[in-house]
Design a protein around this motif. Sequence first.
Motif, PDB file in Angstrom:
ATOM      1  N   ALA A 108       2.515  41.375  -2.771  1.00  0.00           N
ATOM      2  CA  ALA A 108       3.345  41.821  -1.655  1.00  0.00           C
ATOM      3  C   ALA A 108       3.404  43.341  -1.605  1.00  0.00           C
ATOM      4  CB  ALA A 108       4.741  41.241  -1.800  1.00  0.00           C
ATOM      5  N   LYS A 109       2.724  43.911  -0.648  1.00  0.00           N
ATOM      6  CA  LYS A 109       2.748  45.373  -0.497  1.00  0.00           C
ATOM      7  C   LYS A 109       3.897  45.716   0.444  1.00  0.00           C
ATOM      8  CE  LYS A 109      -1.006  45.859  -2.976  1.00  0.00           C
ATOM      9  NZ  LYS A 109      -0.747  45.425  -4.358  1.00  0.00           N
ATOM     10  N   LEU A 110       5.076  45.812  -0.161  1.00  0.00           N
ATOM     11  CA  LEU A 110       6.259  46.026   0.665  1.00  0.00           C
ATOM     12  C   LEU A 110       6.288  47.417   1.287  1.00  0.00           C
ATOM     13  CD1 LEU A 110       8.913  44.136  -1.505  1.00  0.00           C
ATOM     14  CD2 LEU A 110       7.900  43.404   0.654  1.00  0.00           C
ATOM     15  N   ASP A 111       5.378  48.301   0.829  1.00  0.00           N
ATOM     16  CA  ASP A 111       5.326  49.621   1.450  1.00  0.00           C
ATOM     17  C   ASP A 111       4.486  49.621   2.732  1.00  0.00           C
ATOM     18  OD1 ASP A 111       3.014  49.099   0.060  1.00  0.00           O
ATOM     19  OD2 ASP A 111       2.686  51.194  -0.549  1.00  0.00           O
ATOM     20  N   LYS A 112       3.852  48.495   3.045  1.00  0.00           N
ATOM     21  CA  LYS A 112       3.132  48.428   4.323  1.00  0.00           C
ATOM     22  C   LYS A 112       4.150  48.466   5.460  1.00  0.00           C
ATOM     23  CE  LYS A 112       0.511  44.636   4.041  1.00  0.00           C
ATOM     24  NZ  LYS A 112      -0.550  43.691   4.447  1.00  0.00           N
ATOM     25  N   ASP A 113       3.715  48.968   6.630  1.00  0.00           N
ATOM     26  CA  ASP A 113       4.627  49.048   7.770  1.00  0.00           C
ATOM     27  C   ASP A 113       5.231  47.700   8.107  1.00  0.00           C
ATOM     28  OD1 ASP A 113       4.640  51.634   8.221  1.00  0.00           O
ATOM     29  OD2 ASP A 113       3.290  51.632   9.984  1.00  0.00           O
ATOM     30  N   ASP A 114       4.352  46.746   8.193  1.00  0.00           N
ATOM     31  CA  ASP A 114       4.850  45.417   8.553  1.00  0.00           C
ATOM     32  C   ASP A 114       3.819  44.373   8.164  1.00  0.00           C
ATOM     33  OD1 ASP A 114       6.612  43.586   9.473  1.00  0.00           O
ATOM     34  OD2 ASP A 114       6.131  43.826  11.602  1.00  0.00           O
TER      35      ASP A 114
ATOM     36  N   ALA B  73      11.645  38.899   4.942  1.00  0.00           N
ATOM     37  CA  ALA B  73      12.175  37.860   4.061  1.00  0.00           C
ATOM     38  C   ALA B  73      11.944  38.234   2.595  1.00  0.00           C
ATOM     39  CB  ALA B  73      11.526  36.529   4.384  1.00  0.00           C
ATOM     40  N   LEU B  74      10.768  38.818   2.310  1.00  0.00           N
ATOM     41  CA  LEU B  74      10.498  39.214   0.923  1.00  0.00           C
ATOM     42  C   LEU B  74      11.426  40.364   0.512  1.00  0.00           C
ATOM     43  CD1 LEU B  74       6.606  38.905   0.774  1.00  0.00           C
ATOM     44  CD2 LEU B  74       8.347  37.267   0.024  1.00  0.00           C
ATOM     45  N   GLU B  75      11.696  41.246   1.450  1.00  0.00           N
ATOM     46  CA  GLU B  75      12.647  42.331   1.141  1.00  0.00           C
ATOM     47  C   GLU B  75      14.021  41.751   0.831  1.00  0.00           C
ATOM     48  OE1 GLU B  75      10.737  46.008   3.735  1.00  0.00           O
ATOM     49  OE2 GLU B  75      12.159  44.638   4.680  1.00  0.00           O
ATOM     50  N   HIS B  76      14.347  40.723   1.586  1.00  0.00           N
ATOM     51  CA  HIS B  76      15.634  40.078   1.355  1.00  0.00           C
ATOM     52  C   HIS B  76      15.672  39.452  -0.044  1.00  0.00           C
ATOM     53  CE1 HIS B  76      19.252  37.780   2.297  1.00  0.00           C
ATOM     54  NE2 HIS B  76      18.649  36.770   1.697  1.00  0.00           N
TER      55      HIS B  76
END
Lengths: 404, 796, 161
Positions: free
Chosen positions: B687-693, B699-702
């Motif tokens: 999960a590359k949470l630093d991607k824009d979208d 949901a993964l951020e949550h």
Amino acid sequence: MRDIFRTRRMWRRRGELKPRYDVVVIGGGSHGLATAYYLAKNHGITNVAVLEKSYIGSGAAGRNTTIIRANYRTPEGAEFYRSSVELYEHLSLDLDFNLLFSQQGHLTLAHSDRAMITMAERAEVNQLLGIDSRLVYNDETARLCPELNLSDDVTWPILGALYHPPGGIIRHDAVVWGLARGADRRGVEIHPYTEVTGIERSNGRVTGVKTTRGEIACDTVISATAGWSTLIGDMAGVPLPITTHILQAFVTEPLKPFLHVIIVSSQMHVYISQTDRGEFLIGAEIEPYTTYRGTSTFPFLEYSARHTLELFPQLESAKVLRQWTGLCDISPDYSPILGLTEVDGFLISCGWGTYGFKAAPIVGTTLAELVATGRTPQLIAPFTLERFYTDTLVSELAAAAVSH
Amino acid sequence: MTVDGVPNVRVCVEPVREGATVRAQNVLGSLDRDLLNVVDRIGGPFTPVGFYYRTMLRPRRLWPQYERVLRNLAGLGCLDKSGRRSGRYDVEHRRADVLVIGGGEAGVAAARAAAENSVGSVVLVDERAAPHIDGVETLAPARAIGFYEGGLVPVDAGNVLYRFRAGKVVVATGTVEQPLLFPGNDLVGVLLPQAVRRLVDDWALKPGDRGVIVSADGAGLDVVEQLRRAGVEIVEVVDLRESLPSTLAANGRRGRLESVTIEGRELACDLLVMSGGRQPAYSLLAQAGARVEYDARRGIFVPVDLPANVEAAGSVTETEPAAAPPPPSFDGGDAKGRCFVCICEDVTEKDVKRALAEGFDSLELAKRYTTVTMGPCQGRLCHLPSIRLYARETGSDEGAIGTTTARPPWAPVSLGLLAGRGLEPAKRTAIHHRHVELGATMMWTGAWRRPHSYGDAAGEARHVHEALGLIDVSTLGKLLVEGPDAAAFLELLYPNRFADMKVGRVRYGVLGSDAGRIMDDGTIGRIADDRFYVTTTSTGADTVIEWFDWWNAVWGMDVEVVNLTGALAAVNVAGPRSRELLGRLTDVDVSNEGIAYLDTKEAHVAGVPCLILRIGFVGELGYELHFASPYGEYLWDTLLERGKDLGIRPFGLEPQRILRLEKMHIIVGQDTDSESNVLEAGMPWIAKLDKDDFVGKWALEHVQARGFREQLVGFEMANGVVPAEGGQIVLDGRSAGRVTSARMSPHLGKAIGMAWVRPQLAVEDARIEIKVDGRLEAARVRLKPFFDPKGERLRA
Amino acid sequence: MTGLDFVSLDRAVAGDGFEPRLSSPLCRALEGSDRVLDLSFLGKIEVRGDVDAINGDLEVVRITPQRALVLCAPEEAAALRDRLPGMVIDMTAALAGLELHGVRTLRRLTDLDLDALPAVGRVADVPCLVLRNGDSFRLFFPQEYGHSVAEVVLDVLKGLE
Ligand SMILES: Cc1cc2nc3c(=O)[nH]c(=O)nc-3n(C[C@H](O)[C@H](O)[C@H](O)COP(=O)(O)OP(=O)(O)OC[C@H]3O[C@@H](n4cnc5c(N)ncnc54)[C@H](O)[C@@H]3O)c2cc1C
């Protein structure tokens, strides 16, 4: 014995609506009537009106295939449904009305090793909770249901099954009528042909309902409207994560006793039981489209017949007598949504999909307790609407989709 | 009430009965007893409707025995327990410009007219027989079984099911004769005119010696002549249009008619023909969408407001009153017989009255309580009489009561015919035959059949570690994603990053739903700047393709998605000796520099162009070859042949599962469920949470913010027992997690597995307890792969 | 090699002791039957994009406004792939094909309107493209269903004997 020859009214004739009730229950299905019954019976709350837009039991309560079982997948679910089965076991006596609860046992077939894992998981979860449920292999399946085609000569050979001896079927109308009579005798008013058209609120609180027969004031409204839940939710300003689909079923002509256990195959989307009347009662999974149009389809008969004969080739000459549909309120995680909402005094019982009939008594007791005490009973705490905001879903997908 | 005293009731009757005969039988009043009848004998002379709801309640423990008795009493026919499917059934899809249902006078006339006006193809179906008509195709005996969505009219023609869709449907189903309600109307010898006609005309039988006729229309009177010709003495004819007797009853002994009492006069007879008028057979029209309305003048229900393209013809549409509506029921004076409303379901007038008095005061409730109209005649004979009765008893009128829904099918239809050919489409790989020839045990994965193993799962698994194995992985979903936006498209779809990927490289990806749940996984290879090759799981392929197409449509990107699943076969050549084998079959450089771990390259292998992907699902050096499926058998054969001296051995799905478990590679849908996400599944690097979208990012951020609720980990059993997949991790007597995979690893000599556990247990070496066969067995949590944790074998 | 050769049948090379040959579940299932013609290895080239720009004397089946299938002899496939406009992808390996005769036979296999072909629908319960030429019909469907379709087709033919 004498008593059966006396003609006694089951319930009072429908009277006028009063201007005010303590509790208004919307929906005269199994959940609405059970809630009213237990409000009166367990808590003495009798200034209650059940409002039903048609006749009682006209919704899913009178159309379902009546499988009652507790062998769910999640500990939360299994514990909840177990309590309901226990209540059902005593409900005939409790209501003094024979509901013809036939605990013939329930076999969920596995046709793939993936399915075997799911069955094993359910058995293990169930056993931890003391629910009679176990994995069986074909030698035992053959003993439990000698009529079942266990050969390899089919599209989907059977590898094993989850066996649940207390699982059974019941007379659905009897449940509705018995609960209605029980509620009526304790003072609850049942108002058939009374449709709710609006829910009055002020300052985030329920103050009353509008109906086709006039307005009623009340502090508590319980929606037990199953397939129609989102419409009622909208009236109260409570959006629900539910879609409504149809589910179909059919019966054959009555035949001599042949099948003595309920057979479910999720892989083939079919389940089969033989009722006390001798009819084979056969159902499938929900139709994939959302609709309120209750038209039966022909392809449903065709594929259900095909799958039925894979399991029971002996039924080749049995004839279909009647088919019908009912509405199902599907929730995202195949678990129900129960209890409080963000609107004070507006309580719900929905998200019952294809499996809610078995829950009527426990829904009734827990919602009644919630109304009486103001506290959410532990058993239903996992099933609040809030879980969709806090992301604590209870996934029953593997146990509820076609298993009813 | 004793249970033992109940006689072993009823001989079995034929399960299959011709519709026409059934009706005649029922009108005759068969001597068969069914549920309520027999229970009468238990309960006394008279057992009221719904009695079983009120009895057999106590003691509760005896109910199963009562129930057995009830079950044995119900039912009409018997099934052969050892029966097999015997019939051969076909389905035929038909179109017609005009479909006429019913081959009576009106139907024939309608068909003839349509043919003469040359409207196109005209088909006429009839339950019994149909005459030849020029320009009309006739099907008989064949019965329309309903009117379904989209104008579908299925027709039962014995062992062929015709599914008709017609430009116009003409319903000429005529009318159904209605019985009269009076005590004793179930006796053998009480007949409807139609039954008399059949007995006399079709079977040349004499229905009795002395006959009485009571009729509300001409139909009853019409049979008088016929009966006389058959030698029946006509004792009395009562035309209800002229005189309405104040009492009417039939009397009998042992179920047979012996006399009729009319206004106190007793007439000895053994035949009573009754006719209560005719009710249009409107069910098909109602199913087609017509409204059904009560015509008070004629005392019957009639179809109105027919939908477009549906016509009614003949007596189903009659408008002239032919009958005097008879009274809902006749007073029988002091007659002893029972007055039946519904013979199939054994419901009497008294039952109906009682139901109403008990509060079942709407038609639908009363129907369900008494079961009137729910029997095999599907209400043809009892629907109208029961409504007449409700109307009288509730003091309302038939129009206000209305009818119940006309539910399909219109005529009972056998499961055999509906089922047709008992085949489900199944998929086979191009190499399927070779597996069968090699003696593989086949198993299902979705719609595919795959080799479970070739007889020695553990040996096959060990062999991959030690030498060389070959597995058919053609069932993998295979997609081509091509276009200027291809990389951007995948960036948005997957939590993974793809923009930085070099051409010729492969990456493992996990596809998430918009709620961040794991949907599928697979490998993504960049085979050109604007072209990616994506594989999916075998069972997930169809869903993933729909998912890609859906988002492609939503985002409107410049990308094409092509499904190559069936176009390509694929095999995995795995094991320390795989490089040597590949080298023998291709000109390209197969060294670690030529094709490194997670490289992809196109090359001819044994003369067949292949896409080579060097990946390591099974944990050893290995190459997946993807190539045009018609070369499947050829390449399989060639690999086995050229690898013989290297000890090559095919391996099945089961050994592959052992191997992947040693590497802790997940199987989506087994190690994950509909709620799992990549973070808790132990793959945060995906999960590359630093991607824009990307789909499901929120949901993964949550999940990240709320903290983990459970985690997927490995475990190693202390005592070598293998727990069940689905087994429970137990903490303080309650479930604290579940086993998703477990195997004995023949290579490691250990029982290993994967499980979801509470976060506090998700630490290396934590002790957990797993329930195995009712006992608690100890295990240790493992967070790194059991085999080759550093991946040295893969990169070798 | 260029791009997508691994999808095509005509890029295999014999020699060096290798002799690539073709087979399929459908060929296997049809072994010994002469009632139907196997069209599995007929060239089938899918074109996406401006299908109106396809020119030449070709058999073009339009699937959607932006998609078409060009049918050709196996040996013409390679040249066609090079010259057709838009995105071109060789579907020869993906689609199995059958040719059979008789309206009655088709009626027992599909609910498609046989007077409104070509069309995509379900035949023997699998997704299928159906083409018609008088009394003769060609069916193209995912090759992995080859054996299922063959089984049903042969059984239907038996039923009509
Ligand atoms: C074919 C079928 C098979 C099934 N099989 C099973 C099974 O085997 N086992 C099982 O456990 N479950 C089964 N179910 C599911 C089960 O029937 C339902 O989940 C359950 O009955 C729902 O609860 P209920 O009885 O209260 O709903 P319903 O009976 O649907 O009650 C809702 C009532 O609300 C009324 N209503 C709606 N809107 C309004 C309004 N505005 N004003 C007043 N009244 C209103 C409706 O008329 C209706 O009577 C099945 C469902 C179907 C359709």
